[in-house]
Design a protein around this motif. Structure first.
Motif, mmCIF file in Angstrom:
data_model
loop_
_atom_site.group_PDB
_atom_site.id
_atom_site.type_symbol
_atom_site.label_atom_id
_atom_site.label_comp_id
_atom_site.label_asym_id
_atom_site.label_seq_id
_atom_site.Cartn_x
_atom_site.Cartn_y
_atom_site.Cartn_z
ATOM 1 N N GLN A 68 11.720 19.465 -24.445
ATOM 2 C CA GLN A 68 10.368 19.147 -24.001
ATOM 3 C C GLN A 68 10.099 17.641 -24.114
ATOM 4 O OE1 GLN A 68 7.983 20.864 -22.602
ATOM 5 N NE2 GLN A 68 8.358 23.033 -23.007
ATOM 6 N N ILE A 69 10.505 17.069 -25.243
ATOM 7 C CA ILE A 69 10.307 15.640 -25.443
ATOM 8 C C ILE A 69 11.177 14.841 -24.471
ATOM 9 C CG2 ILE A 69 10.520 13.729 -27.084
ATOM 10 C CD1 ILE A 69 8.225 15.747 -27.605
ATOM 11 N N TRP A 70 12.411 15.311 -24.270
ATOM 12 C CA TRP A 70 13.292 14.626 -23.310
ATOM 13 C C TRP A 70 12.689 14.648 -21.918
ATOM 14 C CZ3 TRP A 70 15.274 16.889 -18.913
ATOM 15 C CH2 TRP A 70 16.093 16.050 -18.134
ATOM 16 N N HIS A 71 12.153 15.801 -21.509
ATOM 17 C CA HIS A 71 11.593 15.912 -20.161
ATOM 18 C C HIS A 71 10.388 14.988 -19.991
ATOM 19 C CE1 HIS A 71 10.188 18.673 -16.654
ATOM 20 N NE2 HIS A 71 10.929 17.669 -16.229
ATOM 21 N N HIS A 72 9.585 14.898 -21.047
ATOM 22 C CA HIS A 72 8.431 13.998 -20.982
ATOM 23 C C HIS A 72 8.904 12.543 -20.860
ATOM 24 C CE1 HIS A 72 4.468 12.405 -21.531
ATOM 25 N NE2 HIS A 72 4.761 11.825 -22.690
ATOM 26 N N LYS A 73 9.905 12.186 -21.647
ATOM 27 C CA LYS A 73 10.449 10.826 -21.570
ATOM 28 C C LYS A 73 11.098 10.586 -20.218
ATOM 29 C CE LYS A 73 13.782 7.607 -23.603
ATOM 30 N NZ LYS A 73 14.451 7.369 -22.300
ATOM 31 N N LEU A 133 0.828 -1.210 0.000
ATOM 32 C CA LEU A 133 0.000 0.000 0.000
ATOM 33 C C LEU A 133 0.864 1.262 0.000
ATOM 34 C CD1 LEU A 133 -2.759 -1.110 2.544
ATOM 35 C CD2 LEU A 133 -2.823 -1.165 0.045
ATOM 36 N N THR A 134 1.964 1.231 0.724
ATOM 37 C CA THR A 134 2.875 2.377 0.742
ATOM 38 C C THR A 134 3.536 2.566 -0.608
ATOM 39 O OG1 THR A 134 3.346 1.956 3.088
ATOM 40 C CG2 THR A 134 4.868 3.398 1.903
ATOM 41 N N THR A 135 3.939 1.477 -1.235
ATOM 42 C CA THR A 135 4.594 1.543 -2.542
ATOM 43 C C THR A 135 3.665 2.127 -3.593
ATOM 44 O OG1 THR A 135 5.933 -0.401 -1.992
ATOM 45 C CG2 THR A 135 5.774 0.186 -4.316
ATOM 46 N N ILE A 136 2.394 1.752 -3.556
ATOM 47 C CA ILE A 136 1.411 2.272 -4.514
ATOM 48 C C ILE A 136 1.305 3.785 -4.405
ATOM 49 C CG2 ILE A 136 -1.045 2.367 -5.037
ATOM 50 C CD1 ILE A 136 0.314 -0.081 -6.115
ATOM 51 N N VAL A 137 1.258 4.288 -3.183
ATOM 52 C CA VAL A 137 1.155 5.738 -2.966
ATOM 53 C C VAL A 137 2.386 6.457 -3.515
ATOM 54 C CG1 VAL A 137 1.061 7.552 -1.213
ATOM 55 C CG2 VAL A 137 -0.336 5.492 -0.953
ATOM 56 N N ASP A 138 3.568 5.888 -3.287
ATOM 57 C CA ASP A 138 4.806 6.494 -3.795
ATOM 58 C C ASP A 138 4.807 6.546 -5.320
ATOM 59 O OD1 ASP A 138 5.682 6.795 -1.223
ATOM 60 O OD2 ASP A 138 6.909 4.982 -1.214
ATOM 61 N N CYS A 139 4.328 5.502 -5.967
ATOM 62 C CA CYS A 139 4.301 5.462 -7.431
ATOM 63 C C CYS A 139 3.320 6.482 -8.005
ATOM 64 C CB CYS A 139 3.921 4.061 -7.905
ATOM 65 S SG CYS A 139 5.189 2.819 -7.602
ATOM 66 N N GLU A 140 2.236 6.720 -7.289
ATOM 67 C CA GLU A 140 1.230 7.672 -7.765
ATOM 68 C C GLU A 140 1.800 9.081 -7.879
ATOM 69 O OE1 GLU A 140 -1.964 7.214 -5.026
ATOM 70 O OE2 GLU A 140 -2.792 5.442 -6.036
ATOM 71 N N GLU A 141 2.784 9.410 -7.062
ATOM 72 C CA GLU A 141 3.393 10.744 -7.117
ATOM 73 C C GLU A 141 4.085 10.961 -8.457
ATOM 74 O OE1 GLU A 141 5.946 11.147 -3.769
ATOM 75 O OE2 GLU A 141 4.322 11.039 -2.295
ATOM 76 N N ASP A 142 4.820 9.960 -8.947
ATOM 77 C CA ASP A 142 5.492 10.082 -10.236
ATOM 78 C C ASP A 142 4.481 10.113 -11.385
ATOM 79 O OD1 ASP A 142 8.152 10.189 -9.336
ATOM 80 O OD2 ASP A 142 8.208 8.024 -9.068
ATOM 81 N N ILE A 143 3.398 9.379 -11.246
ATOM 82 C CA ILE A 143 2.348 9.381 -12.271
ATOM 83 C C ILE A 143 1.730 10.765 -12.395
ATOM 84 C CG2 ILE A 143 0.039 8.508 -12.808
ATOM 85 C CD1 ILE A 143 0.917 5.816 -11.652
ATOM 86 N N LEU A 144 1.445 11.381 -11.256
ATOM 87 C CA LEU A 144 0.860 12.724 -11.265
ATOM 88 C C LEU A 144 1.842 13.747 -11.815
ATOM 89 C CD1 LEU A 144 -0.998 12.748 -7.817
ATOM 90 C CD2 LEU A 144 -2.033 12.676 -10.092
ATOM 91 N N PHE A 145 3.117 13.622 -11.475
ATOM 92 C CA PHE A 145 4.128 14.567 -11.961
ATOM 93 C C PHE A 145 4.242 14.483 -13.476
ATOM 94 C CE2 PHE A 145 8.349 16.247 -12.800
ATOM 95 C CZ PHE A 145 8.381 17.371 -11.982
ATOM 96 N N ARG A 146 4.240 13.273 -14.022
ATOM 97 C CA ARG A 146 4.305 13.097 -15.475
ATOM 98 C C ARG A 146 3.092 13.736 -16.154
ATOM 99 N NH1 ARG A 146 3.121 7.223 -17.719
ATOM 100 N NH2 ARG A 146 1.230 7.791 -16.568
ATOM 101 N N SER A 147 1.919 13.478 -15.602
ATOM 102 C CA SER A 147 0.685 14.014 -16.181
ATOM 103 C C SER A 147 0.665 15.539 -16.131
ATOM 104 C CB SER A 147 -0.519 13.437 -15.437
ATOM 105 O OG SER A 147 -1.719 13.939 -15.970
ATOM 106 N N ASP A 148 1.074 16.103 -14.987
ATOM 107 C CA ASP A 148 1.085 17.566 -14.844
ATOM 108 C C ASP A 148 2.073 18.210 -15.812
ATOM 109 O OD1 ASP A 148 -0.809 17.410 -12.892
ATOM 110 O OD2 ASP A 148 0.574 17.616 -11.218
ATOM 111 N N ASN A 149 3.245 17.606 -15.945
ATOM 112 C CA ASN A 149 4.240 18.172 -16.856
ATOM 113 C C ASN A 149 3.747 18.144 -18.298
ATOM 114 O OD1 ASN A 149 7.122 18.944 -17.701
ATOM 115 N ND2 ASN A 149 6.824 17.026 -18.797
ATOM 116 N N TYR A 150 3.107 17.055 -18.671
ATOM 117 C CA TYR A 150 2.588 16.933 -20.033
ATOM 118 C C TYR A 150 1.523 18.000 -20.293
ATOM 119 C CZ TYR A 150 0.249 14.888 -24.103
ATOM 120 O OH TYR A 150 -0.320 14.688 -25.343
ATOM 121 N N THR A 151 0.632 18.182 -19.338
ATOM 122 C CA THR A 151 -0.478 19.123 -19.510
ATOM 123 C C THR A 151 -0.040 20.572 -19.410
ATOM 124 O OG1 THR A 151 -1.987 17.486 -18.552
ATOM 125 C CG2 THR A 151 -2.761 19.764 -18.659
ATOM 126 N N ILE A 152 0.829 20.870 -18.468
ATOM 127 C CA ILE A 152 1.203 22.260 -18.186
ATOM 128 C C ILE A 152 2.318 22.765 -19.092
ATOM 129 C CG2 ILE A 152 2.134 23.802 -16.410
ATOM 130 C CD1 ILE A 152 0.779 21.987 -14.322
#
Length: 260
Positions: free
Chosen positions: A223-228, A151-170
């Motif tokens: 920009q592409i590098w940062h997304h990757k 459960l702790t690991t899942i929460v930690d992974c969600e942070e990177d998922i959100l960061f990727r999504s925010d960077n792509y959108t913003i």
């Protein structure tokens, strides 16, 4: 004299009766103790049987949940791998300064890099077990720790998922919207969940051409590098999660086998 012997006999009889009564009382006490011990043992066996059955049910539910997560995760790994590959292909085109000559391919790659996946783990069973007294039903202490870490690991992974999504959108999307006719991606777009083809896509290419000055090429590459780069963090997390899930399933199966 006769009276003396009669009295002596009566005393012996009385003493014999007392001995018999004492033996009888001791026997009764022993039987009661044995009965209590047997009742306690039977109750303990029944309680253990109930707990064993409950553990088996929990292990079975956990196995189903983790197997589902493994299937979903493997699909997510496959999708996100294509995103990273598309970023690399797009970088090659940027560095060769052949964007105009590969406009159709660029359109496809721009759509591809946005088709990243977010693994959403199913945690209903494991969450209920960890956050209730059901955790005590699991005999394997290592498995109990594994579930808590999950459960702790899942929460930690969600942070990177959100960061990727925010960077792509913003960051990335505003850059692309000023320089590329993103609507061209509609010509080849197919959403996986649109199984009955309900959605309608554009049928003609955009009349607008690329607006990418020479000085923007490096920013485009960055920009592409940062997304990757953000995508790579998610990809590594997913591969680690896969190892974690496989280990957990193996632990569950071994415990189920031991309980047979």
């Amino acid at each position: 004299m006769i009276r003396f012997f009669r009295k002596m006999r009566q005393n012996l009889v009385a003493k014999n009766r007392f001995s018999k009564y004492l033996l009888y009382a001791i026997g009764e006490i022993i039987l009661v103790v044995i009965g209590i011990l047997l009742a306690l043992q039977i109750n303990s066996w029944n309680q253990q049987r109930i707990e064993d059955k409950k553990e088996e049910e929990l292990l079975s539910d956990l196995k189903s949940e983790f197997q589902y997560n493994l299937t979903e995760l493997e699909e997510s790994i496959k999708i996100n791998k294509k995103v990273s590959q598309s970023c690399i292909e797009l970088t090659v085109i940027i560095r060769s300064n052949t964007i105009g000559k590969n406009s159709q391919k660029v359109d496809e790659l721009l759509i591809a890099i946005g088709n990243f996946n977010s693994f959403d783990a199913r945690t209903g069973v494991s969450n209920e077990i960890v956050n209730s007294d059901k955790l005590s039903y699991l005999k394997n202490e290592e498995l109990r720790r594994q579930l808590s870490n999950w459960l702790t690991t899942i929460v930690d992974c969600e942070e990177d998922i959100l960061f990727r999504s925010d960077n792509y959108t913003i960051n990335l999307i505003p850059f692309l919207m000023k320089r590329f006719p993103l609507a061209n991606g509609e010509l080849t777009k197919k959403l996986a969940f649109d199984k009955n083809n309900y959605l309608e896509a554009y049928k003609e290419s955009s009349p607008f051409k690329y607006n990418l000055p020479q000085e923007d090429l490096m920013e485009f590459e960055n920009q592409i590098w940062h997304h990757k780069h953000n995508q790579d963090y998610v990809a590594v997390n997913e591969l680690n999660l896969k190892d974690f899930i496989l280990t957990t399933i193996d632990m569950i199966e071994k415990q189920l086998k031991e309980n047979e």
